[in-house]
Design a protein around this motif. Structure first.
Motif, mmCIF file in Angstrom:
data_model
loop_
_atom_site.group_PDB
_atom_site.id
_atom_site.type_symbol
_atom_site.label_atom_id
_atom_site.label_comp_id
_atom_site.label_asym_id
_atom_site.label_seq_id
_atom_site.Cartn_x
_atom_site.Cartn_y
_atom_site.Cartn_z
ATOM 1 N N GLN A 38 24.826 2.569 2.015
ATOM 2 C CA GLN A 38 24.619 1.431 1.126
ATOM 3 C C GLN A 38 24.575 1.856 -0.340
ATOM 4 O O GLN A 38 25.068 1.136 -1.209
ATOM 5 C CB GLN A 38 23.312 0.720 1.494
ATOM 6 C CG GLN A 38 23.335 0.023 2.846
ATOM 7 C CD GLN A 38 24.082 -1.293 2.814
ATOM 8 O OE1 GLN A 38 23.828 -2.143 1.970
ATOM 9 N NE2 GLN A 38 25.013 -1.464 3.736
ATOM 10 N N THR A 39 23.985 3.012 -0.620
ATOM 11 C CA THR A 39 23.878 3.472 -2.010
ATOM 12 C C THR A 39 25.164 4.097 -2.511
ATOM 13 O O THR A 39 25.484 4.005 -3.704
ATOM 14 C CB THR A 39 22.727 4.484 -2.151
ATOM 15 O OG1 THR A 39 22.891 5.542 -1.192
ATOM 16 C CG2 THR A 39 21.384 3.807 -1.914
ATOM 17 N N TRP A 44 28.482 3.709 -0.947
ATOM 18 C CA TRP A 44 29.703 2.928 -0.724
ATOM 19 C C TRP A 44 29.573 1.459 -1.102
ATOM 20 O O TRP A 44 30.544 0.812 -1.454
ATOM 21 C CB TRP A 44 30.118 2.995 0.748
ATOM 22 C CG TRP A 44 30.481 4.357 1.219
ATOM 23 C CD1 TRP A 44 30.696 5.465 0.449
ATOM 24 C CD2 TRP A 44 30.679 4.778 2.575
ATOM 25 N NE1 TRP A 44 31.012 6.540 1.236
ATOM 26 C CE2 TRP A 44 31.006 6.143 2.553
ATOM 27 C CE3 TRP A 44 30.599 4.133 3.804
ATOM 28 C CZ2 TRP A 44 31.273 6.874 3.702
ATOM 29 C CZ3 TRP A 44 30.864 4.846 4.957
ATOM 30 C CH2 TRP A 44 31.190 6.207 4.895
ATOM 31 N N GLY A 45 28.368 0.914 -0.965
ATOM 32 C CA GLY A 45 28.201 -0.525 -1.149
ATOM 33 C C GLY A 45 27.850 -1.194 0.173
ATOM 34 O O GLY A 45 27.515 -0.539 1.156
ATOM 35 N N ALA A 46 27.944 -2.521 0.197
ATOM 36 C CA ALA A 46 27.451 -3.312 1.338
ATOM 37 C C ALA A 46 28.461 -3.371 2.476
ATOM 38 O O ALA A 46 28.982 -4.439 2.826
ATOM 39 C CB ALA A 46 27.099 -4.714 0.879
ATOM 40 N N TYR A 76 31.351 -5.666 5.721
ATOM 41 C CA TYR A 76 31.173 -7.038 5.283
ATOM 42 C C TYR A 76 30.939 -7.942 6.493
ATOM 43 O O TYR A 76 31.407 -7.662 7.590
ATOM 44 C CB TYR A 76 32.396 -7.526 4.509
ATOM 45 C CG TYR A 76 32.565 -6.851 3.167
ATOM 46 C CD1 TYR A 76 31.571 -6.049 2.623
ATOM 47 C CD2 TYR A 76 33.733 -7.022 2.430
ATOM 48 C CE1 TYR A 76 31.730 -5.441 1.392
ATOM 49 C CE2 TYR A 76 33.900 -6.408 1.193
ATOM 50 C CZ TYR A 76 32.900 -5.619 0.687
ATOM 51 O OH TYR A 76 33.060 -5.008 -0.530
ATOM 52 N N ARG A 125 38.784 0.919 1.549
ATOM 53 C CA ARG A 125 37.758 0.091 2.162
ATOM 54 C C ARG A 125 37.801 0.129 3.683
ATOM 55 O O ARG A 125 36.763 0.029 4.337
ATOM 56 C CB ARG A 125 37.914 -1.362 1.691
ATOM 57 C CG ARG A 125 36.657 -2.175 1.865
ATOM 58 C CD ARG A 125 36.771 -3.493 1.149
ATOM 59 N NE ARG A 125 37.143 -4.583 2.025
ATOM 60 C CZ ARG A 125 37.282 -5.847 1.638
ATOM 61 N NH1 ARG A 125 37.106 -6.171 0.368
ATOM 62 N NH2 ARG A 125 37.618 -6.783 2.483
ATOM 63 N N LYS A 185 17.735 -0.200 -1.832
ATOM 64 C CA LYS A 185 18.526 -0.180 -0.605
ATOM 65 C C LYS A 185 17.989 0.821 0.414
ATOM 66 O O LYS A 185 18.125 0.622 1.622
ATOM 67 C CB LYS A 185 19.989 0.126 -0.942
ATOM 68 C CG LYS A 185 20.662 -0.978 -1.753
ATOM 69 C CD LYS A 185 22.107 -0.666 -2.032
ATOM 70 C CE LYS A 185 22.756 -1.806 -2.818
ATOM 71 N NZ LYS A 185 24.183 -1.524 -3.130
#
Length: 411
Positions: free
Chosen positions: A67-68, A70-72, A75, A95, A261
């Motif tokens: 999460q920190t 790459w991101g959320a 999806y 992605r 996160k």
């Protein structure tokens, strides 16, 4: 139009095979890692009582790291479909591999979510990449991506008519330039070919043959005592749907104030570990446990089943809102089924029929799509119950039925 139909039909066959193979391989990878983490490894460690908590904490570290960095990812289904509605595609550059790895870790470490959200992102991105490298116009590319998503839903839920149902029930995410007969024909081809490829690949791998079904007795359903309890079963099913959806909103609001996160991932991991120590039924989406639960439900006490039905949605809500993201349809079916057993417990019989009514009412309100819910439940329950599933799903969603009728009248 005939030439267009032939070309799109050929591409649909090709993409459907890819979808079935990809889905089978991804679920196989999750199955093997899950079996190692939750069966082989604890057995070699002499089954320590704190093992689920240990796994939850390790998973929290991995989810927090993803999460920190790459991101959320991955999806959710709603996020993927919103992207498709806005752009007619699902992004794949830098992605796709992140979605695969994130979903694999989350599902392997026991999150109470389903694989459908991740698979929509994975397959949607792969199909977008494929069709953008084909020499076809933009409208046809969007149609193929849409067909691929429908086929993916059919594979995940083993429901071959999901593609058509989505086209009928939901607003089209892209402007349709193909006649209805061609869209429906291609949708059927895509769904059945994807399912065929999925089943064939599964047969080549050491995987469970059937993991998504409920074992019910063959009691007669046409009698007065059954029919007397139909309306109460519907009302209680809708009430449970309000509970399920209400928990999702409540947990989202509570955790909205947590910005870190790492802390969110830890909350999710701790919740998985602590509830996993109580029962393994709290872990995973519930897809694999439906057969076991339905065949051995008499072994469990009424208070335990009530606790499981109430806390399973809570864990699913915590997972989704702490970075352990995934689908909620499988958890909804499992939790509704368990609560359905709780509802029918004092009735001394007629469990199969009334359980079907309860689950159909609950899940159709949770999912918000009566036809989609009916197509999913078609092969979950005995086939002779399908008319009651469809009837119940429509009855408890009068607003949605009016919208469908209005849509058909306009078209």
């Amino acid at each position: 139009m005939k030439k267009v139909a032939i070309v799109l039909g050929g591409y649909t066959l090709l993409l459907s095979v890819v979808i079935g193979v990809v889905a089978a391989l991804f679920l196989a990878a999750v199955h093997f890692s899950t079996d190692f983490v939750w069966e082989q490894l604890p057995e070699s460690l002499n089954q320590p009582n704190f093992y689920p908590l240990m796994v939850g904490l390790i998973g929290a570290l991995l989810v927090g790291l993803m999460q920190t960095r790459w991101g959320a990812f991955p999806y959710t289904m709603h996020e993927n479909m919103a992207e498709f509605r806005d752009t007619g595609r699902i992004e794949y550059k830098n992605r796709l591999w992140k979605t695969i790895v994130a979903a694999w870790i989350i599902l392997s470490f026991g999150a109470s979510v389903g694989p459908e959200a991740a698979l929509i992102g994975i397959v949607g991105a792969m199909i977008t990449w494929l069709v953008e490298h084909l020499r076809i116009n933009l409208a046809s590319r969007e149609e193929l991506v849409n067909l691929g998503i429908g086929a993916m839903m059919s594979v995940v839920f083993l429901a071959p008519f999901n593609g058509i149902v989505q086209d009928v029930e939901h607003k089209n995410p892209v402007e349709r330039k193909l006649p209805g007969w061609l869209r429906y024909s291609l949708s059927i081809v895509a769904s059945f070919c994807a399912l065929a490829a999925f089943v064939i690949v599964k047969q080549l791998l050491p995987l469970p043959e059937s993991i998504f079904a409920i074992r019910l007795s063959d009691q007669a359903i046409w009698n007065l005592q059954n029919l007397i309890f139909v309306v109460p079963a519907m009302i209680c099913g809708v009430a449970f749907a309000f509970y399920f959806n209400g928990l999702q909103s409540l947990v989202e609001k509570v955790l909205h104030f947590v910005r870190n996160k790492w802390l969110l991932a830890l909350i999710g991991g701790l919740s998985i570990g602590l509830l996993g120590m109580i029962s393994s039924y709290f872990l995973f989406s519930g897809e694999h446990q439906l057969i076991e639960m339905s065949s051995e439900v008499v072994k469990y006490s009424w208070p335990f089943l009530l606790l499981l039905a109430l806390l399973k949605p809570l864990l699913a809500a915590i997972c989704v809102n702490t970075g352990w993201k995934g689908g909620l349809i499988f958890p909804a079916i499992f939790a509704s089924s368990v609560m359905g057993y709780v509802f029918t417990w004092p009735l001394n019989g007629h469990i199969g029929f009334l359980l079907t009514i309860f689950v159909a009412a609950s899940c159709s309100r949770i999912v918000g799509s009566p036809l989609l819910t009916s197509s999913i439940l078609l092969f979950v329950f005995p086939l002779q119950f399908f008319p009651f599933i469809l009837f119940t799903s429509l009855i408890v969603n009068p607003k949605r039925v009016r919208e469908l009728l209005h849509k058909e009248a306009k078209s």
